[in-house]
Design an enzyme around this catalytic site. Sequence first.
Site, PDB file in Angstrom:
ATOM      1  N   PHE A 186       0.859  -1.180   0.000  1.00  0.00           N
ATOM      2  CA  PHE A 186       0.000   0.000   0.000  1.00  0.00           C
ATOM      3  C   PHE A 186       0.900   1.236   0.000  1.00  0.00           C
ATOM      4  O   PHE A 186       1.869   1.305   0.756  1.00  0.00           O
ATOM      5  CB  PHE A 186      -0.885  -0.033   1.247  1.00  0.00           C
ATOM      6  N   ASP A 246       2.678  -5.957   7.505  1.00  0.00           N
ATOM      7  CA  ASP A 246       1.469  -5.154   7.602  1.00  0.00           C
ATOM      8  C   ASP A 246       0.275  -6.103   7.478  1.00  0.00           C
ATOM      9  O   ASP A 246       0.159  -6.843   6.497  1.00  0.00           O
ATOM     10  CB  ASP A 246       1.458  -4.091   6.495  1.00  0.00           C
ATOM     11  N   TYR A 293     -10.209  -0.426  11.348  1.00  0.00           N
ATOM     12  CA  TYR A 293     -11.453   0.050  10.722  1.00  0.00           C
ATOM     13  C   TYR A 293     -11.843  -0.781   9.515  1.00  0.00           C
ATOM     14  O   TYR A 293     -12.896  -0.560   8.940  1.00  0.00           O
ATOM     15  CB  TYR A 293     -11.331   1.538  10.335  1.00  0.00           C
ATOM     16  N   LYS A 294     -10.986  -1.725   9.103  1.00  0.00           N
ATOM     17  CA  LYS A 294     -11.345  -2.581   7.964  1.00  0.00           C
ATOM     18  C   LYS A 294     -12.132  -3.786   8.490  1.00  0.00           C
ATOM     19  O   LYS A 294     -13.253  -3.637   8.932  1.00  0.00           O
ATOM     20  CB  LYS A 294     -10.084  -2.955   7.189  1.00  0.00           C
ATOM     21  N   ARG A 333     -12.958  -3.992  -6.660  1.00  0.00           N
ATOM     22  CA  ARG A 333     -12.729  -4.843  -5.479  1.00  0.00           C
ATOM     23  C   ARG A 333     -14.048  -5.172  -4.790  1.00  0.00           C
ATOM     24  O   ARG A 333     -14.890  -4.297  -4.598  1.00  0.00           O
ATOM     25  CB  ARG A 333     -11.878  -4.106  -4.436  1.00  0.00           C
TER      26      ARG A 333
HETATM   27  C1  PLP Z   1      -5.540   0.590   4.730  1.00  0.00           C
HETATM   28  C2  PLP Z   1      -4.065   0.504   4.743  1.00  0.00           C
HETATM   29  C3  PLP Z   1      -3.284   1.509   5.336  1.00  0.00           C
HETATM   30  C4  PLP Z   1      -3.912   2.777   5.873  1.00  0.00           C
HETATM   31  O1  PLP Z   1      -3.100   3.488   6.742  1.00  0.00           O
HETATM   32  P1  PLP Z   1      -3.754   4.612   7.669  1.00  0.00           P
HETATM   33  O2  PLP Z   1      -2.624   5.243   8.354  1.00  0.00           O
HETATM   34  O3  PLP Z   1      -4.706   3.913   8.594  1.00  0.00           O
HETATM   35  O4  PLP Z   1      -4.507   5.545   6.788  1.00  0.00           O
HETATM   36  C5  PLP Z   1      -1.915   1.319   5.398  1.00  0.00           C
HETATM   37  N1  PLP Z   1      -1.341   0.198   4.889  1.00  0.00           N
HETATM   38  C6  PLP Z   1      -2.063  -0.769   4.304  1.00  0.00           C
HETATM   39  C7  PLP Z   1      -1.381  -1.975   3.768  1.00  0.00           C
HETATM   40  C8  PLP Z   1      -3.443  -0.641   4.186  1.00  0.00           C
HETATM   41  O5  PLP Z   1      -4.162  -1.575   3.569  1.00  0.00           O
END
Ligand code: PLP
Length: 404
Positions: A120, A191, A216-217, A363
């Site tokens: 990400f 992660d 939050y996911k 998705r």
């Molecule tokens: C959703 C997601 C994030 C989001 O990071 P935030 O700091 O919560 O905005 C980071 N890394 C990955 C791999 C994600 O899927």
Amino acid sequence: MSARTTKLRVYDDTKALFHMPDGVIYLDGNSLGALPLGVAERVSRVITAEWGDQLIRAWNSAGWYAQPRHVGDRIARLIGAETGSVMVGDTLSLKVYQALAAALDMNASRKVVLSDTGNFPTDLYMAEGLIATLGRGHQLRLVTPEEIEASLSEEIAVLYITEVDYRTGRRHDMAKLTARAHRLGIVTVWDLAHSAGALPVDLAGTGADFAAGCTYKYINAGPGAPAFLYVAPRHADSVRAALSGWMGHAKPFAFELSYAAAGGVERMRVGTPPVLAMAALEAALDIWDRVDIAEVRARSLALGDLLISEVERGCPQLTLVTPRAHDRRGSQVSFAFEGGYAAMQALIARGVIGDFRAPDIMRFGITPLYIGEAEVLKAAEVVEDVITGEVWRRPEYQVVNAVT
Ligand SMILES: *Cc1c(COP(=O)(O)O)cnc(C)c1O
């Protein structure tokens, strides 16, 4: 058995524990989980009975101060982590930064951070920023996900990857890559953004060094809910916190003029925790405490298979980009389609909510706590209508919003 420990059957017992607007089939719980019914009551109680009545005393009397660690222990259960090894707070971007900084310190003679092009972007951006701040000549090396294993070598300081690819749903083999990395003296940072609450994770068993994720996911704790950070107990008393805030100090209320790290994962706290957001997270975890993540996983795979076969049968125009093999995918199904953005807008207008990731990925998140076979079959029908009827070509679906 108390209400807190009685097991819930996934979907049959859990669907009724979520709010879902009429006419919506929600396939975006991999981006923002649905609202557990217990959240509003819990947050409201913390506001009135704790903040309102107890005021500053609530840091002690309502347990606010210890809450990030207690909530961390409840998340630990979901990700196969040892009790006392998970700290909650901040955002995932900050937590990966902290983990990477600590990991680089542990391997100071090596200069390469290895990640992949499926990671990400924020993880990559935070690494770039950290490398610039350190100014010690580190390099962020990106390879394709398929090349990760062959790219591990004694030159690499830290393997810094996301287990499940946010775009394609492809899953790395965490146990195998961690073991191989360790044989080569590489520290691992995983992660778990698309793993926690989606599939069983075994951090203790795989021996991962660091891991971070958001809540939050799949965990359903609401927009802006805090992140979590795991530090293997064998490292927790010696790692450097990097973001050395007062709440990670050994004696925060001694107000000393210089920093001394707290013992264990406590040092990964930074500043004042988001108490109200944490209350929502606790209410979401009330459900997770009572479900078996293995059952969630089995259902997710079956529902994913069903969605794949229905969409492939009805819409040959869409190309599956998620691996079919169960052990190689997370809890989402993604298709590439040239008109993907517009098609997703048309789906959303018809109540089927998924999302779109550039350049052309549609998705669909699979969240078995509130999605079952009937929802998947209905969603596949709507996808077929939108694609074969070329509904997505209408001009109103071509307008691009800020958040996709
Ligand atoms: C959703 C997601 C994030 C989001 O990071 P935030 O700091 O919560 O905005 C980071 N890394 C990955 C791999 C994600 O899927």
